[in-house]
Design a protein around this motif. Sequence first.
Motif, short mmCIF file in Angstrom:
data_model
loop_
_atom_site.label_atom_id
_atom_site.label_comp_id
_atom_site.label_asym_id
_atom_site.label_seq_id
_atom_site.Cartn_x
_atom_site.Cartn_y
_atom_site.Cartn_z
N TYR A 21 0.70 -1.18 0.07
CA TYR A 21 0.07 -0.19 -0.07
C TYR A 21 0.89 1.22 0.19
O TYR A 21 1.89 1.39 0.57
CB TYR A 21 -0.89 -0.05 1.35
N GLY A 22 0.54 2.09 -1.08
CA GLY A 22 1.02 3.55 -0.64
C GLY A 22 0.18 4.58 -1.06
O GLY A 22 -1.07 4.26 -1.86
N HIS A 23 0.68 5.91 -1.44
CA HIS A 23 -0.30 7.07 -1.88
C HIS A 23 -0.07 7.05 -3.22
O HIS A 23 -0.08 8.06 -3.85
CB HIS A 23 0.40 8.27 -1.15
N GLU A 24 -0.01 6.00 -4.20
CA GLU A 24 0.08 6.25 -5.50
C GLU A 24 -0.74 5.35 -6.19
O GLU A 24 -0.41 4.83 -7.37
CB GLU A 24 1.58 6.12 -6.13
N ILE A 25 -2.03 4.64 -5.67
CA ILE A 25 -2.69 3.62 -6.36
C ILE A 25 -4.03 4.26 -6.91
O ILE A 25 -4.46 4.84 -6.02
CB ILE A 25 -2.86 2.55 -5.10
N ALA A 26 -4.29 4.03 -7.93
CA ALA A 26 -5.51 4.37 -8.73
C ALA A 26 -5.82 3.55 -9.93
O ALA A 26 -4.83 3.07 -10.42
CB ALA A 26 -5.66 5.76 -8.68
N GLY A 27 -6.82 3.43 -10.55
CA GLY A 27 -7.18 2.93 -11.84
C GLY A 27 -6.41 3.87 -12.89
O GLY A 27 -5.92 3.34 -13.71
N ILE A 28 -6.48 5.38 -12.49
CA ILE A 28 -5.73 6.21 -13.50
C ILE A 28 -4.91 7.12 -12.36
O ILE A 28 -5.81 7.76 -11.70
CB ILE A 28 -6.60 6.92 -14.11
N LYS A 29 -3.59 7.05 -12.23
CA LYS A 29 -3.06 8.12 -11.28
C LYS A 29 -2.01 8.92 -12.06
O LYS A 29 -1.08 8.51 -12.87
CB LYS A 29 -2.33 7.32 -10.35
N LEU A 30 -2.49 10.40 -12.20
CA LEU A 30 -1.79 11.19 -13.05
C LEU A 30 -1.30 12.38 -12.36
O LEU A 30 -1.95 12.97 -11.39
CB LEU A 30 -2.49 11.84 -14.28
N HIS A 31 0.08 12.68 -12.47
CA HIS A 31 0.76 14.13 -11.82
C HIS A 31 0.59 14.83 -13.24
O HIS A 31 1.18 14.44 -14.09
CB HIS A 31 1.76 13.74 -11.17
N ALA A 32 0.43 16.28 -12.89
CA ALA A 32 0.52 17.07 -14.15
C ALA A 32 -0.27 16.85 -15.49
O ALA A 32 0.52 16.81 -16.28
CB ALA A 32 2.14 17.29 -14.28
N ALA A 33 -1.45 16.48 -15.07
CA ALA A 33 -2.32 16.02 -16.48
C ALA A 33 -2.84 17.48 -16.97
O ALA A 33 -3.93 17.50 -17.24
CB ALA A 33 -3.47 15.38 -15.86
N ILE A 34 -1.72 18.31 -17.64
CA ILE A 34 -2.17 19.55 -18.22
C ILE A 34 -2.76 19.25 -19.47
O ILE A 34 -2.33 18.53 -20.40
CB ILE A 34 -0.76 20.17 -18.44
N ASP A 35 -4.00 19.73 -19.55
CA ASP A 35 -4.88 19.50 -20.53
C ASP A 35 -5.03 18.06 -21.30
O ASP A 35 -5.72 17.69 -22.18
CB ASP A 35 -4.36 20.19 -22.03
N VAL A 36 -5.11 17.19 -20.22
CA VAL A 36 -5.48 15.96 -20.33
C VAL A 36 -6.93 15.57 -20.44
O VAL A 36 -7.84 16.31 -19.46
CB VAL A 36 -4.90 14.80 -19.39
N GLN A 37 -7.42 14.82 -21.14
CA GLN A 37 -8.85 14.68 -21.30
C GLN A 37 -9.19 13.12 -21.29
O GLN A 37 -8.74 12.35 -21.82
CB GLN A 37 -9.34 14.76 -22.77
N ILE A 38 -9.95 12.87 -20.16
CA ILE A 38 -10.22 11.56 -19.50
C ILE A 38 -11.68 11.38 -19.80
O ILE A 38 -12.51 11.83 -19.03
CB ILE A 38 -10.00 11.74 -17.89
N VAL A 39 -12.04 10.73 -20.88
CA VAL A 39 -13.41 10.73 -21.37
C VAL A 39 -14.03 9.31 -21.61
O VAL A 39 -13.33 8.37 -22.24
CB VAL A 39 -13.84 11.62 -22.57
#
Length: 631
Positions: free
Chosen positions: A351-369
């Motif tokens: 376990y840690g603080h980086e777990i997800a179906g989608i985990k993004l840092h600095a998602a500039i202008d990213v489209q999740i649709v």
Amino acid sequence: MGRVYHVAKTGSDLGNGTKEVPFLTINKAASIAVAGDTVIVHEGVYREWVKPKNSGLSNTRRITYQAAEGEKVVIKGSERIQNWRHVEGSIWKVQLSNSFFGDFNPYKEEVYGDWLLYSPGKHLGEVYLNGMSFYEVNSLEKLYNPSVVKEVLDHWTNKVVPVDNPEQTKYVWFSQVDEEFTTIYANFHEYDPNKELVEINVRKCCLYPEQTGINYITIKGFEMCHAATPWSPPTAEQPGLIGAHWSKGWIIENNIIHDSKCSAISIGKEITTGNNYRTKRKDKPGYQYQLESVFSAKKIGWSKENIGSHIIRNNIIYDCGQNGIVGHLGCIFSKIYNNHIYNIGIKREFYGHEIAGIKLHAAIDVQIVNNRIHNCSLGTWLDWQTQGTRVSKNLYYNNNRDLFVEVSHGPYLVDHNILGSEYAIDNFAQGGAYINNLICGKMVHRKVLERSTPYHFPHSTDIAGCAVVYGGDDRFKNNIFVGKDSVEMVGTAHFNGYTNSLEEYIELVEKREPGDLNIFLEVEQPVYINHNMYLNGAISYEDEKNKLVKNDFSPEINILEKEDGVYLHCKLPEEFEEFLGEVQTTKTLGRVRIVDMEFENPDGSELILDTDYFGERKTNRHVIGPINQLK
């Protein structure tokens, strides 16, 4: 027009790669394919780490790797093991020379890195029986009486949650590594491992270039699985089972990707801008090293011209220990749509603080649709520099949490989603717009005053400044909030006491003059909350002018999976028919305070939210919630 190379299990790497005389390995083709070429892989299981050597040159001069039409092609990071020796009872073992693994032994390498909070000696290796992954134990004794817990503590929510498949936890393995040999023990219960398909992880990745800057690559139509991927924090290189490795313009489409020890698809960071320094050096917080990595990335050319702009679409991603899709910095300007992501982070071996179906840092202008994300520890986590990001028309359900936006300043947009889990939103950010969503769970809202994070000039990686999260500067319009008897904090009452407009905010700040930073901390940022519906105990913001509240009405929300699709069942009050909203646009949403930027499309054009979850155009009746057909 480039060349076409063929790869087949009947081929030879001494051949010429034609359809008549194909190569035997994908790597052979990958070593010679250049811009404009296509590599067609024919049916079979390919046990190799494919390492593309050359780069495409543009969107029209790509290098394409694809499964032959109508043929099942599987790339595996595992090897089949058939020489198991019986120990006693249902315990078997295999002894392998360390040379079998080369310079990377997953049974020696531990899950390790920054922000990893719990991993009691877990390794990157894995044992699979007929495709099912086992659980690792830390002693031989536990092989005989598996003590893998049937429920575990979720360190983030501080609640005990059940292991997704308690029956599976009886299948366990243990390994010992000395100077010469790696010995793997496993409890196969009623199975004879020499008669079944038993595989073990041996390779770090399935398809991932060793060099950075391998641009304009297309990967489509494969099944890929069984990679010993390492823990992928934002302060280290982020290898995935498949990944772009600090490149531009990849298309990853129509693949089935599963059973990565940590991350499945990586569009993330490389190693020179940070390599787990918090864990190794112990001299500064991980936050500080992550902040440094942003400036280091700019120094080596982090920009729209060089990095990102990937497309990830129509993939099925499941059974991974950390992430379905991960990326820090390298994810900029990407599009992630029509993917089905599930069973991420639910084995809970670490376990840690980086777990997800989608985990993004600095998602500039990213489209999740248009993604379907369910049965994950966390559905989508957008962390740092969520700016110009859009989360639209996604289906979330049966997650421990659906959506988390952290230490970002916006503008970011969450519209026309179905957030169906009991824990819907963690809002540790500012400058967000939540428009026309169905929100069936609680929202946790927090300020973050101890971490100052970057924001950018519009549609750029150029850094405009840094700021803490004051809380607020959010918009909630045209949403349906649904309470539940056992669930608290559903609705927008978190913002009681916040100001209603930027003008009111400035006026209250001026009344505290003289002063500077301190007086801005003393006044709550404005929020723009209007025209939401609150059902079954959901609670509204106290100053919301136009709202529909039906505390005693339960819509009986139910999301059902069937063979032919996923169905939403609900009831709505009679008043819903007349409670119409307005289409939200760049003009109606205004600008966010800190970044001084408007909500707009990635190309700078006006944003108009006039299509619903199914893409149906809104005409005269502007129904609230994500679906026009609700009535």
